[in-house]
Design an enzyme around this catalytic site. Sequence first.
Site, short mmCIF file in Angstrom:
data_model
loop_
_atom_site.label_atom_id
_atom_site.label_comp_id
_atom_site.label_asym_id
_atom_site.label_seq_id
_atom_site.Cartn_x
_atom_site.Cartn_y
_atom_site.Cartn_z
N ASP A 1 0.79 -1.23 0.00
CA ASP A 1 0.00 0.00 0.00
C ASP A 1 0.82 1.28 0.00
OD1 ASP A 1 1.11 -0.07 2.51
OD2 ASP A 1 -0.71 -0.82 3.48
N GLU B 1 -0.74 -8.94 -1.10
CA GLU B 1 -1.22 -8.35 0.17
C GLU B 1 -2.44 -7.47 -0.10
OE1 GLU B 1 1.70 -7.08 3.48
OE2 GLU B 1 0.64 -5.23 3.02
N GLU C 1 -1.82 5.07 3.18
CA GLU C 1 -1.83 3.65 2.79
C GLU C 1 -3.22 3.09 2.56
OE1 GLU C 1 -0.07 4.95 5.30
OE2 GLU C 1 2.03 4.58 4.77
N HIS D 1 6.98 4.91 12.68
CA HIS D 1 7.24 5.74 11.50
C HIS D 1 5.98 6.27 10.82
CE1 HIS D 1 5.92 3.05 8.22
NE2 HIS D 1 6.31 2.07 8.99
N ARG E 1 2.90 8.12 9.20
CA ARG E 1 2.65 9.56 9.04
C ARG E 1 1.64 10.09 10.06
NH1 ARG E 1 4.96 9.15 4.08
NH2 ARG E 1 5.42 11.07 2.96
N HIS F 1 13.70 5.14 12.03
CA HIS F 1 13.35 5.32 10.61
C HIS F 1 14.00 6.60 10.10
CE1 HIS F 1 10.79 5.74 7.06
NE2 HIS F 1 10.39 4.49 7.25
C1 UD1 Z 1 7.02 4.81 3.31
C2 UD1 Z 1 5.59 4.41 2.94
C3 UD1 Z 1 4.92 3.67 4.07
C4 UD1 Z 1 5.76 2.50 4.53
C5 UD1 Z 1 7.17 2.98 4.85
C6 UD1 Z 1 8.05 1.81 5.17
C7 UD1 Z 1 4.34 5.92 1.46
C8 UD1 Z 1 3.61 7.18 1.33
N1 UD1 Z 1 4.82 5.63 2.67
O1 UD1 Z 1 6.95 5.76 4.37
O2 UD1 Z 1 3.66 3.18 3.63
O3 UD1 Z 1 5.17 1.94 5.67
O4 UD1 Z 1 7.73 3.65 3.71
O5 UD1 Z 1 9.21 2.20 5.81
O6 UD1 Z 1 4.49 5.20 0.50
N2 UD1 Z 1 14.25 8.66 3.73
C9 UD1 Z 1 15.62 8.60 3.60
N3 UD1 Z 1 16.19 7.42 3.15
C10 UD1 Z 1 15.45 6.33 2.85
C11 UD1 Z 1 14.06 6.39 3.01
C12 UD1 Z 1 13.47 7.56 3.43
O7 UD1 Z 1 16.31 9.57 3.86
O8 UD1 Z 1 16.01 5.30 2.47
C13 UD1 Z 1 13.61 9.92 4.16
C14 UD1 Z 1 13.56 10.95 3.00
O9 UD1 Z 1 13.74 12.23 3.54
C15 UD1 Z 1 12.13 10.77 2.49
C16 UD1 Z 1 11.39 10.54 3.80
O10 UD1 Z 1 12.26 9.69 4.56
O11 UD1 Z 1 11.65 11.90 1.79
C17 UD1 Z 1 10.04 9.92 3.68
O12 UD1 Z 1 10.07 8.77 2.84
P1 UD1 Z 1 8.69 8.22 2.17
O13 UD1 Z 1 9.02 7.02 1.36
O14 UD1 Z 1 7.95 9.34 1.51
O15 UD1 Z 1 7.82 7.83 3.42
P2 UD1 Z 1 8.09 6.83 4.60
O16 UD1 Z 1 7.76 7.55 5.86
O17 UD1 Z 1 9.43 6.22 4.46
N1 UDP Z 2 12.84 -3.92 9.61
C1 UDP Z 2 14.20 -4.08 9.39
N2 UDP Z 2 15.06 -3.23 10.04
C2 UDP Z 2 14.63 -2.28 10.90
C3 UDP Z 2 13.23 -2.14 11.11
C4 UDP Z 2 12.37 -2.96 10.43
O1 UDP Z 2 14.63 -4.95 8.64
O2 UDP Z 2 15.45 -1.55 11.46
C5 UDP Z 2 11.92 -4.78 8.83
C6 UDP Z 2 10.90 -5.56 9.64
O3 UDP Z 2 11.41 -6.84 9.98
C7 UDP Z 2 9.72 -5.64 8.69
C8 UDP Z 2 9.83 -4.39 7.84
O4 UDP Z 2 11.15 -3.89 8.03
O5 UDP Z 2 9.86 -6.76 7.82
C9 UDP Z 2 8.81 -3.37 8.24
O6 UDP Z 2 9.07 -2.18 7.58
P1 UDP Z 2 8.43 -0.78 8.02
O7 UDP Z 2 8.06 -0.84 9.47
O8 UDP Z 2 9.38 0.27 7.56
O9 UDP Z 2 7.15 -0.66 7.09
P2 UDP Z 2 5.64 -1.19 7.21
O10 UDP Z 2 5.66 -2.65 7.37
O11 UDP Z 2 5.00 -0.45 8.35
O12 UDP Z 2 5.05 -0.73 5.91
#
Ligand code: UD1
Ligand code: UDP
Length: 368
Positions: free
Chosen positions: A95, A117, A131, A211, A213, A244
């Site tokens: 999602d 999923e 999501e 993490h 939003r 995160h």
């Molecule tokens: C995203 C997904 C969320 C998922 C999560 C898993 C969306 C809108 N959100 O949230 O559904 O649960 O990933 O972790 O799709 N950033 C870095 N390095 C990275 C990743 C992120 O610096 O490798 C920072 C950047 O500033 C980026 C911000 O995090 O702009 C937000 O990343 P984004 O993918 O928009 O949202 P997440 O909160 O990571």
């Molecule tokens: N995870 C990981 N390292 C971390 C935190 C989480 O490998 O430091 C793994 C965890 O085992 C799970 C996945 O990341 O499989 C979950 O990701 P996240 O919580 O970012 O996203 P969500 O599942 O909420 O979309």
Amino acid sequence: MKKILFCFGTRPEAIKMAPLIEEGLNRGHDVKVCITGQHRDMIIPFLEFFQIKVDYSLDIMRENQTLSSLTSNLLSKIEIVLKDFQPELVFVQGDTTSTFTCALAAFYQKIDVVHIEAGLRTGDIYSPFPEEGNRRLVTPIAKYLFAPTEESRANLLEEGVTENVVVTGNTSIDTLRKTITKIRSGQLNDSLRERYKDINFKKKIVLVTVHRRENHGQPLIQICNAIKELASSREDIEFVIPVHLNPNVKECIHASLEQFDNVHLYKPLEYIDFSWLMYMSYLIMTDSGGVQEEGPYFEKPILVMRENTERPEGVSEGVSKLIGSDSKLIINEVNKLFDSCEYYSSFSKNKNPYGDGFASEKVFDYLG
Ligand code: UD1
Ligand code: UDP
């Protein structure tokens, strides 16, 4: 043999797509992988760990990017990939914004979308945000909908979606099944204990991830306040928090929790390290989707710091509890779990409602 494109961009998608990519290759399909680049630092170690060969890599991550810019950048870039490879099937998972945008781009090219999923719902379009919207938007444009549980299948049926809906279990459990032996055998214990030697394993580990939003801002401040209070009042706890990389999360957690000796803040951890820490923990506090699925596999109580969940199976099985983000409630729950053996053991064990670890095989059995 089918031409299949796997499209994904975030950490959880990589973890849950890995066993499907392996299965697709084992069955002789023409498989290519497109990484959207929504995550950068948080996906590269996973691609390496799962040995995923990347065919297309779109560099779209920008610091603190908005959902609109992420979506529009990706939509135009993914079209070029689809036109180049011309797959028969595009796999998307879950999602995220990568999931929705890649599904939309495939739909525009009249390519069949496979949604892994499918059918998770909270019923509240703004929670989790975005999501719940993303996964609902994928449903009508997906041709195949692989639901992890009977509950998620029922959600789809209720919306009138009946064709090509198949229950498989969640592929997150496939991934765990493939790595768990290493963890349970203890062969990694010494090296991981050495890597995490700042953690006092004689105390009880509380593993925390946050993490979402909708938890940014005040809810996250409340969660940090609860951890602060527990860290100062309880000698028996070691908090372990892989933080995160979202700046809205990182800055808040570091500012409030950096000064405590019994709160260990880490960068996002590698999959095997995080899984081992789940195994070593006494309790898990999280707002993550994936962690809600994995925790029961390790028989750990999970406190879900959210107002609702699209994974109600864990709650009804008694392995997890929804507690929201209120400081007082969090403190009470943690204290109860530490002080009452009866309460701790009221959380079920040996109940993992999220699959048997063979979801990927079921997906390809169905697709043929
Ligand atoms: C995203 C997904 C969320 C998922 C999560 C898993 C969306 C809108 N959100 O949230 O559904 O649960 O990933 O972790 O799709 N950033 C870095 N390095 C990275 C990743 C992120 O610096 O490798 C920072 C950047 O500033 C980026 C911000 O995090 O702009 C937000 O990343 P984004 O993918 O928009 O949202 P997440 O909160 O990571
Ligand atoms: N995870 C990981 N390292 C971390 C935190 C989480 O490998 O430091 C793994 C965890 O085992 C799970 C996945 O990341 O499989 C979950 O990701 P996240 O919580 O970012 O996203 P969500 O599942 O909420 O979309």
